[in-house]
Design a protein around this motif. Structure first.
Motif, PDB file in Angstrom:
ATOM      1  N   GLY A  12      -2.610   7.682  23.297  1.00 22.87           N
ATOM      2  CA  GLY A  12      -3.828   8.380  23.708  1.00 22.87           C
ATOM      3  C   GLY A  12      -4.233   9.514  22.781  1.00 22.87           C
ATOM      4  N   TYR A  13      -3.766   9.478  21.553  1.00 22.81           N
ATOM      5  CA  TYR A  13      -4.101  10.491  20.550  1.00 22.81           C
ATOM      6  C   TYR A  13      -4.997   9.868  19.480  1.00 22.81           C
ATOM      7  N   GLU A  14      -5.473  10.705  18.548  1.00 21.67           N
ATOM      8  CA  GLU A  14      -6.355  10.242  17.476  1.00 21.67           C
ATOM      9  C   GLU A  14      -5.765  10.610  16.121  1.00 21.67           C
ATOM     10  N   CYS A  15      -5.936   9.715  15.153  1.00 21.33           N
ATOM     11  CA  CYS A  15      -5.412   9.953  13.801  1.00 21.33           C
ATOM     12  C   CYS A  15      -5.970  11.233  13.196  1.00 21.33           C
ATOM     13  N   GLN A  16      -7.196  11.581  13.497  1.00 20.81           N
ATOM     14  CA  GLN A  16      -7.795  12.792  12.920  1.00 20.81           C
ATOM     15  C   GLN A  16      -7.037  14.047  13.320  1.00 20.81           C
ATOM     16  N   ASN A  17      -6.207  13.948  14.353  1.00 22.03           N
ATOM     17  CA  ASN A  17      -5.456  15.110  14.816  1.00 22.03           C
ATOM     18  C   ASN A  17      -3.995  15.112  14.354  1.00 22.03           C
ATOM     19  N   ILE A  18      -3.709  14.336  13.309  1.00 22.57           N
ATOM     20  CA  ILE A  18      -2.397  14.434  12.670  1.00 22.57           C
ATOM     21  C   ILE A  18      -2.348  15.791  11.970  1.00 22.57           C
ATOM     22  N   VAL A  19      -1.322  16.588  12.269  1.00 25.24           N
ATOM     23  CA  VAL A  19      -1.200  17.904  11.644  1.00 25.24           C
ATOM     24  C   VAL A  19      -0.011  17.982  10.690  1.00 25.24           C
ATOM     25  N   ARG A  20       0.923  17.053  10.813  1.00 28.12           N
ATOM     26  CA  ARG A  20       2.086  17.012   9.930  1.00 28.12           C
ATOM     27  C   ARG A  20       2.370  15.551   9.622  1.00 28.12           C
ATOM     28  N   LEU A  21       2.542  15.227   8.340  1.00 28.58           N
ATOM     29  CA  LEU A  21       2.825  13.859   7.938  1.00 28.58           C
ATOM     30  C   LEU A  21       3.850  13.882   6.810  1.00 28.58           C
ATOM     31  N   ASN A  22       5.059  13.453   7.132  1.00 27.39           N
ATOM     32  CA  ASN A  22       6.107  13.345   6.122  1.00 27.39           C
ATOM     33  C   ASN A  22       6.115  11.920   5.593  1.00 27.39           C
ATOM     34  N   VAL A  23       6.174  11.792   4.278  1.00 25.18           N
ATOM     35  CA  VAL A  23       6.171  10.488   3.619  1.00 25.18           C
ATOM     36  C   VAL A  23       7.511  10.313   2.920  1.00 25.18           C
ATOM     37  N   PHE A  24       8.224   9.261   3.292  1.00 21.81           N
ATOM     38  CA  PHE A  24       9.493   8.925   2.662  1.00 21.81           C
ATOM     39  C   PHE A  24       9.278   7.641   1.866  1.00 21.81           C
ATOM     40  N   THR A  25       9.692   7.630   0.614  1.00 20.36           N
ATOM     41  CA  THR A  25       9.530   6.439  -0.205  1.00 20.36           C
ATOM     42  C   THR A  25      10.755   6.233  -1.094  1.00 20.36           C
ATOM     43  N   THR A  26      11.027   4.987  -1.393  1.00 16.67           N
ATOM     44  CA  THR A  26      12.132   4.679  -2.298  1.00 16.67           C
ATOM     45  C   THR A  26      11.694   4.774  -3.754  1.00 16.67           C
ATOM     46  N   SER A  27      10.382   4.924  -3.991  1.00 13.96           N
ATOM     47  CA  SER A  27       9.884   5.048  -5.364  1.00 13.96           C
ATOM     48  C   SER A  27       8.550   5.789  -5.378  1.00 13.96           C
ATOM     49  N   SER A  28       8.590   7.047  -5.759  1.00 15.28           N
ATOM     50  CA  SER A  28       7.349   7.814  -5.883  1.00 15.28           C
ATOM     51  C   SER A  28       6.436   7.183  -6.923  1.00 15.28           C
ATOM     52  N   ALA A  29       7.009   6.721  -8.017  1.00 22.57           N
ATOM     53  CA  ALA A  29       6.207   6.101  -9.082  1.00 22.57           C
ATOM     54  C   ALA A  29       5.451   4.888  -8.557  1.00 22.57           C
ATOM     55  N   GLU A  30       6.124   4.047  -7.788  1.00 21.91           N
ATOM     56  CA  GLU A  30       5.464   2.872  -7.228  1.00 21.91           C
ATOM     57  C   GLU A  30       4.416   3.274  -6.188  1.00 21.91           C
ATOM     58  N   LEU A  31       4.720   4.272  -5.389  1.00 19.37           N
ATOM     59  CA  LEU A  31       3.750   4.749  -4.392  1.00 19.37           C
ATOM     60  C   LEU A  31       2.484   5.253  -5.072  1.00 19.37           C
ATOM     61  N   PHE A  32       2.635   5.973  -6.169  1.00 14.34           N
ATOM     62  CA  PHE A  32       1.457   6.537  -6.828  1.00 14.34           C
ATOM     63  C   PHE A  32       0.556   5.470  -7.452  1.00 14.34           C
ATOM     64  N   THR A  33       1.048   4.239  -7.632  1.00 20.13           N
ATOM     65  CA  THR A  33       0.183   3.164  -8.133  1.00 20.13           C
ATOM     66  C   THR A  33      -0.807   2.707  -7.065  1.00 20.13           C
ATOM     67  N   CYS A  34      -0.513   3.022  -5.797  1.00 24.12           N
ATOM     68  CA  CYS A  34      -1.417   2.637  -4.710  1.00 24.12           C
ATOM     69  C   CYS A  34      -1.732   3.835  -3.809  1.00 24.12           C
ATOM     70  N   PHE A  35      -1.609   5.027  -4.342  1.00 20.21           N
ATOM     71  CA  PHE A  35      -1.829   6.245  -3.559  1.00 20.21           C
ATOM     72  C   PHE A  35      -3.260   6.346  -3.053  1.00 20.21           C
ATOM     73  N   ASP A  36      -4.184   5.649  -3.717  1.00 17.42           N
ATOM     74  CA  ASP A  36      -5.572   5.646  -3.254  1.00 17.42           C
ATOM     75  C   ASP A  36      -5.686   5.069  -1.848  1.00 17.42           C
ATOM     76  N   VAL A  37      -4.808   4.151  -1.479  1.00 18.18           N
ATOM     77  CA  VAL A  37      -4.806   3.591  -0.130  1.00 18.18           C
ATOM     78  C   VAL A  37      -4.527   4.703   0.878  1.00 18.18           C
ATOM     79  N   PHE A  38      -3.525   5.517   0.591  1.00 14.84           N
ATOM     80  CA  PHE A  38      -3.183   6.654   1.447  1.00 14.84           C
ATOM     81  C   PHE A  38      -4.346   7.645   1.502  1.00 14.84           C
ATOM     82  N   GLN A  39      -4.905   7.985   0.340  1.00 13.10           N
ATOM     83  CA  GLN A  39      -5.993   8.959   0.289  1.00 13.10           C
ATOM     84  C   GLN A  39      -7.234   8.458   1.016  1.00 13.10           C
TER      85      GLN A  39
END
Length: 129
Positions: free
Chosen positions: A68-95
């Motif tokens: 019953g919550y909304e994504c716009q009200n996310i106030v904290r988001l921790n991102v765990f990844t096994t490869s920052s380099a690989e994540l940054f190749t598709c970071f536009d999806v997150f943004q």
């Protein structure tokens, strides 16, 4: 509920997060476990980072909406990844996802040695209303 972003600088804007979020007069707080690219049958994805990121986002959205919550009200988001380099190749999806929901969240991105089974990305959120 009142939310206020605190940004002493402007450089974080291009990275799709804020330095801090103050929240007052909340009705509720939802602490979400890390959501990863796990299919509805419990099977971990073996796909590439972009595909796993998209599934992790969908899973996080489902948990948030079912509570019953909304994504716009996310106030904290921790991102765990096994490869920052690989994540940054598709970071536009997150943004794009952050922009789509007008999310202003404090974020920590951590590269970890491994996640469960074949997972590459995990999103842990705190949401308010």
């Amino acid at each position: 509920m009142e939310k206020r972003a605190i940004n002493p600088w402007q450089w974080q804007d291009q990275r799709s997060y804020v330095q801090a979020v103050e929240v007052k007069q909340t009705e509720g707080i939802l602490y979400c476990s890390g959501q990863a690219a796990v299919h509805a049958d419990g099977r971990s994805s073996t796909d590439d980072m972009k595909t796993q990121l998209l599934l992790a986002i969908r899973n996080l959205e489902q948990v948030i909406h079912e509570a019953g919550y909304e994504c716009q009200n996310i106030v904290r988001l921790n991102v765990f990844t096994t490869s920052s380099a690989e994540l940054f190749t598709c970071f536009d999806v997150f943004q794009d996802w952050v922009a789509k929901h007008s999310i202003q969240q404090a974020t920590t991105l951590l590269e970890v040695k491994s996640l469960f089974e074949t997972l590459k990305i995990e999103l842990e959120a705190t949401v308010v209303k």
